[in-house]
Design a protein around this motif. Structure first.
Motif, PDB file in Angstrom:
ATOM      1  N   ARG A 155       0.872  -1.180   0.000  1.00 26.37           N
ATOM      2  CA  ARG A 155       0.000   0.000   0.000  1.00 26.37           C
ATOM      3  C   ARG A 155       0.902   1.222   0.000  1.00 26.37           C
ATOM      4  O   ARG A 155       1.770   1.370   0.860  1.00 26.37           O
ATOM      5  CB  ARG A 155      -0.901   0.012   1.245  1.00 26.37           C
ATOM      6  CG  ARG A 155      -1.777  -1.232   1.354  1.00 26.37           C
ATOM      7  CD  ARG A 155      -2.947  -1.036   2.309  1.00 26.37           C
ATOM      8  NE  ARG A 155      -2.589  -0.950   3.703  1.00 26.37           N
ATOM      9  CZ  ARG A 155      -2.786  -1.925   4.601  1.00 26.37           C
ATOM     10  NH1 ARG A 155      -3.305  -3.087   4.227  1.00 26.37           N
ATOM     11  NH2 ARG A 155      -2.462  -1.745   5.860  1.00 26.37           N
TER      12      ARG A 155
ATOM     13  N   HIS B  75       3.363  -2.209   5.344  1.00 31.25           N
ATOM     14  CA  HIS B  75       2.728  -2.358   4.024  1.00 31.25           C
ATOM     15  C   HIS B  75       3.291  -1.320   3.046  1.00 31.25           C
ATOM     16  O   HIS B  75       3.353  -1.553   1.846  1.00 31.25           O
ATOM     17  CB  HIS B  75       1.209  -2.179   4.124  1.00 31.25           C
ATOM     18  CG  HIS B  75       0.502  -3.330   4.766  1.00 31.25           C
ATOM     19  ND1 HIS B  75       0.261  -4.514   4.116  1.00 31.25           N
ATOM     20  CD2 HIS B  75      -0.005  -3.485   6.013  1.00 31.25           C
ATOM     21  CE1 HIS B  75      -0.384  -5.351   4.927  1.00 31.25           C
ATOM     22  NE2 HIS B  75      -0.554  -4.746   6.094  1.00 31.25           N
TER      23      HIS B  75
ATOM     24  N   ASP C  86      -1.454  -9.075   4.572  1.00 29.03           N
ATOM     25  CA  ASP C  86      -2.676  -9.427   5.283  1.00 29.03           C
ATOM     26  C   ASP C  86      -3.224 -10.682   4.618  1.00 29.03           C
ATOM     27  O   ASP C  86      -3.497 -10.690   3.418  1.00 29.03           O
ATOM     28  CB  ASP C  86      -3.702  -8.301   5.201  1.00 29.03           C
ATOM     29  CG  ASP C  86      -3.212  -7.039   5.903  1.00 29.03           C
ATOM     30  OD1 ASP C  86      -2.373  -7.150   6.801  1.00 29.03           O
ATOM     31  OD2 ASP C  86      -3.692  -5.951   5.529  1.00 29.03           O
TER      32      ASP C  86
ATOM     33  N   HIS D 114      -8.096 -10.297  10.247  1.00 27.61           N
ATOM     34  CA  HIS D 114      -7.301 -11.120   9.340  1.00 27.61           C
ATOM     35  C   HIS D 114      -5.950 -11.349  10.010  1.00 27.61           C
ATOM     36  O   HIS D 114      -5.678 -10.798  11.074  1.00 27.61           O
ATOM     37  CB  HIS D 114      -7.120 -10.406   7.995  1.00 27.61           C
ATOM     38  CG  HIS D 114      -6.522  -9.043   8.147  1.00 27.61           C
ATOM     39  ND1 HIS D 114      -7.279  -7.892   8.098  1.00 27.61           N
ATOM     40  CD2 HIS D 114      -5.260  -8.642   8.428  1.00 27.61           C
ATOM     41  CE1 HIS D 114      -6.494  -6.848   8.311  1.00 27.61           C
ATOM     42  NE2 HIS D 114      -5.258  -7.269   8.512  1.00 27.61           N
TER      43      HIS D 114
ATOM     44  N   HIS E  36      -2.129 -10.567  10.017  1.00 23.16           N
ATOM     45  CA  HIS E  36      -1.154  -9.593   9.517  1.00 23.16           C
ATOM     46  C   HIS E  36       0.234 -10.102   9.875  1.00 23.16           C
ATOM     47  O   HIS E  36       0.533 -10.321  11.053  1.00 23.16           O
ATOM     48  CB  HIS E  36      -1.413  -8.220  10.154  1.00 23.16           C
ATOM     49  CG  HIS E  36      -0.266  -7.251   9.996  1.00 23.16           C
ATOM     50  ND1 HIS E  36      -0.284  -6.207   9.085  1.00 23.16           N
ATOM     51  CD2 HIS E  36       0.935  -7.183  10.637  1.00 23.16           C
ATOM     52  CE1 HIS E  36       0.870  -5.545   9.179  1.00 23.16           C
ATOM     53  NE2 HIS E  36       1.634  -6.120  10.106  1.00 23.16           N
TER      54      HIS E  36
END
Ligand SMILES: [Zn+2]
Length: 232
Positions: free
Chosen positions: A115, A128, A135, A180, A182
């Motif tokens: 990201r 990220h 994730d 989730h 990570h």
């Protein structure tokens, strides 16, 4: 792709103004604990979806899996050529080990790989933004969402290596958020050996600079020791 394939590496200081403004190479950002971290500078340039789909970073992880984003990523960064920090191949290596330990396929969520600093989920500095976090929403046939499943795989990852950090169950806040798994490696930046670091951290108007990182697939598969090299 065949043995001896290569992938283009760019110095993000040489990209155009808009891309530089979105990727913020070398800029300092603060994490949730107010510590400062320097954003990566060297990126793989991925020319097309076909290339993204074809490049394997490890036997079970393709480059494309770390590029999956939705409209929360900046529009320019959803267009090809796309850019991803070179440290993503280190992440893929660790995920390959994690996959082997789990004994099942490991699936990265949309927005769960790289990201950019411009991504709407990039609030504080998170790995990220370095391409060193994933994730995971599904492992084999199991959706990774409940506390027992997340804790089981957090334990597995932490037993595998001290290099991997996890987030505890419940780290996602907000009533609609899905939890989730990570996994991250912290703030690793990779400088591919093919690129020279003698360059200034300013845009170079005159000439685009890049290198091609040789994918050493043949070496990774070799069972015999590699030939002696002068610098080893
Ligand atoms: Zn994450």
């Amino acid at each position: 792709m065949s043995d001896g394939e290569s992938i283009k590496v760019v110095d993000a200081f040489d990209l155009d103004d808009e891309l530089r403004g979105l990727l913020k190479p070398g800029e300092m950002v603060r994490d949730a604990q107010n510590r400062r971290h320097r954003l990566p500078r060297y990126f793989y340039e991925v020319p097309s979806r076909e290339v993204a789909m074809s490049i394997r970073l490890t036997p079970h992880f393709g480059l494309n899996e770390f590029l999956l984003v939705d409209l929360r990523e900046a529009p320019r960064l959803q267009e090809f050529p796309r850019y991803i920090p070179c440290a993503v191949r280190v992440l893929a290596f660790y995920l390959e080990q994690f996959r082997a330990a789990a004994g099942a396929s490991v699936h990265v969520a949309v927005n769960g790989g790289y990201r950019s600093p411009a991504h709407k989920m990039s609030h504080a500095a998170s790995p990220h933004m370095w391409g060193t976090a994933a994730d995971i929403y599904r492992i084999g046939g199991t959706i990774v969402k409940t506390q027992d499943v997340i804790e089981k795989y957090n334990d597995l990852a932490e037993q595998l290596t001290d290099d991997i950090s996890t987030y505890p169950y419940g780290h996602v806040t907000g009533s609609t958020a899905d939890d989730h798994l990570h996994l991250d490696l912290g703030y690793i930046t990779v400088v591919p050996r093919e690129i020279s670091e003698d360059r200034m951290e300013v845009p170079q108007e005159a000439r685009p600079r890049f290198a091609f990182e040789e994918r050493r697939r043949r070496d990774r598969r070799a069972t015999e020791p590699p030939p002696a090299s002068p610098e080893s």
